[in-house]
Design an enzyme around this catalytic site. Structure first.
Site, short mmCIF file in Angstrom:
data_model
loop_
_atom_site.label_atom_id
_atom_site.label_comp_id
_atom_site.label_asym_id
_atom_site.label_seq_id
_atom_site.Cartn_x
_atom_site.Cartn_y
_atom_site.Cartn_z
N GLU A 206 0.78 -1.24 0.00
CA GLU A 206 0.00 0.00 0.00
C GLU A 206 0.82 1.29 0.00
O GLU A 206 0.83 2.04 0.99
CB GLU A 206 -0.95 0.01 1.20
CG GLU A 206 -1.88 -1.19 1.25
CD GLU A 206 -2.97 -1.04 2.33
OE1 GLU A 206 -2.87 -0.12 3.16
OE2 GLU A 206 -3.92 -1.84 2.30
N GLU B 32 -5.68 -8.63 0.84
CA GLU B 32 -6.33 -8.31 2.12
C GLU B 32 -7.80 -7.98 1.85
O GLU B 32 -8.11 -7.29 0.88
CB GLU B 32 -5.72 -7.07 2.80
CG GLU B 32 -4.37 -7.27 3.42
CD GLU B 32 -3.84 -6.01 4.10
OE1 GLU B 32 -4.65 -5.17 4.54
OE2 GLU B 32 -2.61 -5.87 4.17
C1 FCB Z 1 -4.65 -2.12 5.48
C2 FCB Z 1 -3.30 -2.49 6.04
C3 FCB Z 1 -3.34 -3.50 7.16
C4 FCB Z 1 -4.50 -3.23 8.08
C5 FCB Z 1 -5.79 -3.13 7.28
C6 FCB Z 1 -7.00 -2.95 8.12
O1 FCB Z 1 -4.59 -0.85 4.92
O2 FCB Z 1 -2.48 -3.01 5.02
O3 FCB Z 1 -2.10 -3.48 7.81
O4 FCB Z 1 -4.24 -2.11 8.83
O5 FCB Z 1 -5.68 -2.04 6.41
#
Ligand code: FCB
Length: 466
Positions: free
Chosen positions: A187, A365
């Site tokens: 990110e 994620e």
């Molecule tokens: C993302 C991050 C992770 C966590 C989630 C909720 O942006 O990569 O580390 O904080 O959000």
């Protein structure tokens, strides 16, 4: 709470699948689809004391300046409980595990001296995963810059890119024989946020650094890709972007334009750089305004072939004609205030397929911070997080739709394997499919984790995945 007590065993409450509420079914996804869960080093490891040989990261400095907040000193004590955690992953039926390596654990000053103990920790983790039939997905940078490098300018300095390439070389030399899937950055957009005043380390508030920091991250990515490829052509190399589609609040030209600008400025920035070799006009203009030099050579370095794109997906945003992000009335939201809208994920993936020539995609994620209640069931703790189950199910359905529409999606990783330190928001925002008791560190697989394990079973049976 001791840091070394590893007597706890993962607890698997009796699970009665509520299939009438959240199905366990076969999904029409690609053969060999990868099912896993994600974590990151600072959020779970702890083990940051001098005895570990780890150097300080920007997060220690950040929390030292804000002593009233939760911090990562112990986190989930994963550093001391790694073997039990891997056994739990195996028992849950996950096939892949995405974790990050802490740069300050490998190079305490960010450059030069190497902490062998740090390398050994990850080497043991990888061995443990492989021994248990779990595929490691390694991220080199999930936000924990060595503090010493921040003092020299951090990501606002191009020198940091060279140090990152050096660190990458050290890690791949040690783990490249066993880890196949490599990710450079998690990110970039959120890393930039830490420099422009959005509540993350290093906690700077300088919006004029925005493009410089983002561009340096892209350069560091390019240099790391070279380092990984020079180690071996057989590695699978990618990057993880958080993508938040901007949808217009109405069909007027002004709103559509504003939504497009918002997307380009914040997200297409990285996609265009990586997959088209140029930045959107709105970003180039900002670079010029702040005197950021971007050469053709830089863009060639950034625009190297990747084997996959990781997408972290949590929410969409709705933008009005003045470019303002609106809160959608009556929208369902998680504890983060993030709108739950799985259909927007399908739309975004289909649009991206039209806009870019992309490599295969993994959802690296996806998950939800929701209110969890620990109850006692048969003398054991249990967490009946039906809502999280719904959330994950809906998002897998959204991927199935995109996949059927021709988007090449190869895997899904739930965020997160376990409740952890949600950065400056502390431990109260729980995303885990496993609950972690903050006092005893005991792990309890939530109903969502048990359900997810059954989904994986149904979707991998007879495909050589065990
Ligand atoms: C993302 C991050 C992770 C966590 C989630 C909720 O942006 O990569 O580390 O904080 O959000």
């Amino acid at each position: 709470m001791t840091k070394t007590d590893s007597n706890n065993t993962a607890i698997f409450p009796v699970f009665k699948p509520r299939t009438s509420q959240v199905p366990i079914r076969h999904f029409a996804l690609r053969p060999g689809f990868v099912w896993g869960a994600s974590t990151s080093a600072y959020q779970i490891e702890g083990g940051i004391g001098a005895e570990s040989g780890r150097g300080r990261s920007i997060w220690e400095d950040y929390f030292d300046a804000r002593p009233h907040l939760d911090n990562g000193e112990i986190a989930c004590d994963h550093y001391n409980r790694m073997v039990e955690d891997v056994a739990m992953i195996k028992k849950m039926g996950l096939k892949a595990y995405r974790f990050s390596v802490a740069w300050p654990r490998i190079m305490p000053n960010g450059k030069g001296e190497i902490n062998q103990e740090g390398l050994e920790f990850y080497s043991r983790l990888v061995d443990e995963l492989l021994k248990n039939g779990i595929e490691p997905y390694l991220t080199l940078y999930h936000w924990d810059l060595p503090a010493a490098l921040e003092k020299e300018g951090g990501w606002a300095s191009r020198e940091t890119c060279r140090h990152f390439a050096e660190y990458t070389q050290v890690v791949v030399n040690r783990l490249g024989d066993r880890v196949k899937h490599w990710c450079t950055f998690n990110e970039p957009e959120v890393i930039v946020a830490g420099y422009i005043g959005e509540g993350l380390a290093p906690g700077l508030r300088n919006p004029s650094l925005r493009v410089q920091v983002g561009h340096n991250l892209m350069l560091a990515h390019g240099m790391a890709v070279k380092a990984l490829r020079s180690y071996s052509k057989d590695l699978q190399v990618g990057i993880v972007l958080n993508l938040v589609p901007a949808e217009a609040s109405n069909r007027s030209k002004a709103a559509l334009d504003a939504a497009r600008r918002h997307w380009q400025r914040n997200y297409a920035w990285y996609l265009d750089g990586l997959f088209k070799g140029r930045y959107p006009r709105v970003v180039s203009l900002e670079a010029r305004r702040h005197g950021v030099a971007i050469s053709q050579e830089d863009m060639e370095l950034i625009n190297q072939t990747l084997d996959y794109l990781g997408i972290n997906w949590y929410l969409r945003q709705v933008v009005n004609s003045r470019g303002k992000v609106l809160r959608v009335p009556a929208a369902q939201e998680t504890l983060m205030g993030w709108e739950i809208n799985a259909a927007a994920l399908t739309r975004m993936l289909i649009q991206m397929k039209a806009d870019y020539k992309l490599p295969p995609i993994y959802i690296t994620e996806n998950g939800a911070a929701l209110k969890d209640e620990v109850v006692e069931q048969g003398g054991q703790p249990a967490v009946h997080d039906l809502e999280r189950m719904h959330y994950i199910y809906d998002h897998i359905c959204a991927l199935e739709k995109a996949s059927l529409a021709g988007v090449d999606i190869r895997g899904y990783f739930a965020w997160s394997l376990m409740d952890n330190l949600e950065w400056s928001l502390g431990f109260s925002k729980t995303f885990g499919i496993v609950h972690v008791d903050r006092k005893t560190m005991q792990r309890t697989v939530k109903d969502s984790g048990l359900w997810y394990g059954l989904v994986i079973k149904v979707n991998t049976v007879g495909r050589g995945h065990g």
